[in-house]
Design an enzyme around this catalytic site. Structure first.
Site, PDB file in Angstrom:
ATOM      1  N   SER A 139      -6.897  -6.526  -3.452  1.00 27.85           N
ATOM      2  CA  SER A 139      -6.638  -6.011  -2.343  1.00 27.85           C
ATOM      3  C   SER A 139      -7.658  -6.105  -1.210  1.00 27.85           C
ATOM      4  O   SER A 139      -8.778  -6.216  -1.528  1.00 27.85           O
ATOM      5  CB  SER A 139      -6.232  -4.621  -2.176  1.00 27.85           C
ATOM      6  OG  SER A 139      -6.019  -3.994  -1.030  1.00 27.85           O
ATOM      7  N   TYR A 152      -8.164   4.453  -4.864  1.00 23.96           N
ATOM      8  CA  TYR A 152      -7.476   2.981  -4.719  1.00 23.96           C
ATOM      9  C   TYR A 152      -8.418   1.900  -4.426  1.00 23.96           C
ATOM     10  O   TYR A 152      -8.220   1.087  -5.198  1.00 23.96           O
ATOM     11  CB  TYR A 152      -6.382   2.939  -3.748  1.00 23.96           C
ATOM     12  CG  TYR A 152      -5.524   1.807  -3.417  1.00 23.96           C
ATOM     13  CD1 TYR A 152      -4.963   1.144  -4.620  1.00 23.96           C
ATOM     14  CD2 TYR A 152      -5.838   0.713  -2.505  1.00 23.96           C
ATOM     15  CE1 TYR A 152      -4.373   0.046  -4.570  1.00 23.96           C
ATOM     16  CE2 TYR A 152      -5.103  -0.377  -2.318  1.00 23.96           C
ATOM     17  CZ  TYR A 152      -4.227  -0.982  -3.428  1.00 23.96           C
ATOM     18  OH  TYR A 152      -3.651  -1.860  -3.516  1.00 23.96           O
TER      19      TYR A 152
END
Length: 245
Positions: A139, A152
């Site tokens: 990501s 995250y």
């Protein structure tokens, strides 16, 4: 692209980027093994490509036995695995002060251990064959940290470290590694956000910057898979043009 000579395993293939990649590679005539917790979603992909070689397995990436079963069954059928794509992931963002420890644990298990389970299951086969390609969805959050996304981001930074370590360890065995780092993309990942304010923020952000579609990320995966044996695309960051982070 003709990928008829490739045996590809996709973990987390039931929706979003995993499903889009499965569909694209089916059009490329790859020999596909797709796995996820929702078997009915995988069977829909099979039905949409009746002439394609697609095997589907129910598997939870947090359970090593499930992942190993998918890998072993693939090798049993084809004799090898050319590509493993670790795609499963969740993104329940929230401020650290809320102490959502269960969500943190789930992220660690799926986003990190899910990747490690895939590597542990497939690497002995690839190392013995001195050939293979391991791809993992990372990501943009694995490159930059933002408020309310610390855990995250932590899982995605970890994935980058693991994949680069894998690259260094297995270079002499001719094993490719690729990290795909998408920016804001319209997938069911938003549904894993339990904080209503955070979910609305993520969805509004996606709309405001004209975010990417899963098919656009799938095309980056396809490109990496299609490269020649002596060329390894180590890392790809794919952002919406209007995403500044």
């Amino acid at each position: 692209m003709d990928l008829s000579n490739k045996v590809v395993v996709i973990m987390g293939a039931s929706s979003g980027i995993g499903a889009a990649t499965s569909r694209l590679l089916a059009k490329d005539n790859a020999k596909l093994v797709i796995a996820a917790r929702r078997l009915n979603r995988l069977e829909e992909i099979q039905k949409d490509f009746p002439k394609a070689e697609i095997d589907a397995y129910k598997a939870d990436v947090t359970k090593f036995e499930d992942v190993k079963n998918v890998i072993d069954k693939t090798v049993e059928k084809y004799g090898r695995i050319d590509v493993l794509y670790n795609n499963a992931g969740i993104m329940p963002t929230a401020p650290l002060i809320e102490g959502r420890r269960d969500e943190w644990q789930n992220m660690l298990q799926i986003n990190i251990m899910g990747v490690l389970n895939g590597i542990a299951a497939v690497l002995p086969y690839m190392a013995k064959a001195k050939s293979g390609h391991i791809i993992t969805t990372d990501s943009v959050a694995g490159h930059v940290v933002g408020p309310d996304a610390a855990v995250y981001s932590g899982t995605k930074f970890a994935v980058r470290a693991i994949m680069d370590g894998l690259r260094q360890e297995q270079a002499e065995n001719n094993i490719k590694t690729t990290i795909i780092s998408p920016g804001s993309t319209g997938t069911e990942l938003f549904n894993s956000i339990n904080d209503s304010d955070q979910k609305k923020f993520a969805e509004d952000f996606f709309k405001n910057i004209n975010g990417l579609q899963p098919e656009q990320i799938a095309s980056a995966v396809e490109f990496a898979i299609g490269t020649k044996d002596n060329m390894s695309v180590s890392e790809v960051i794919v952002r919406p043009t209007r995403q500044s982070l």
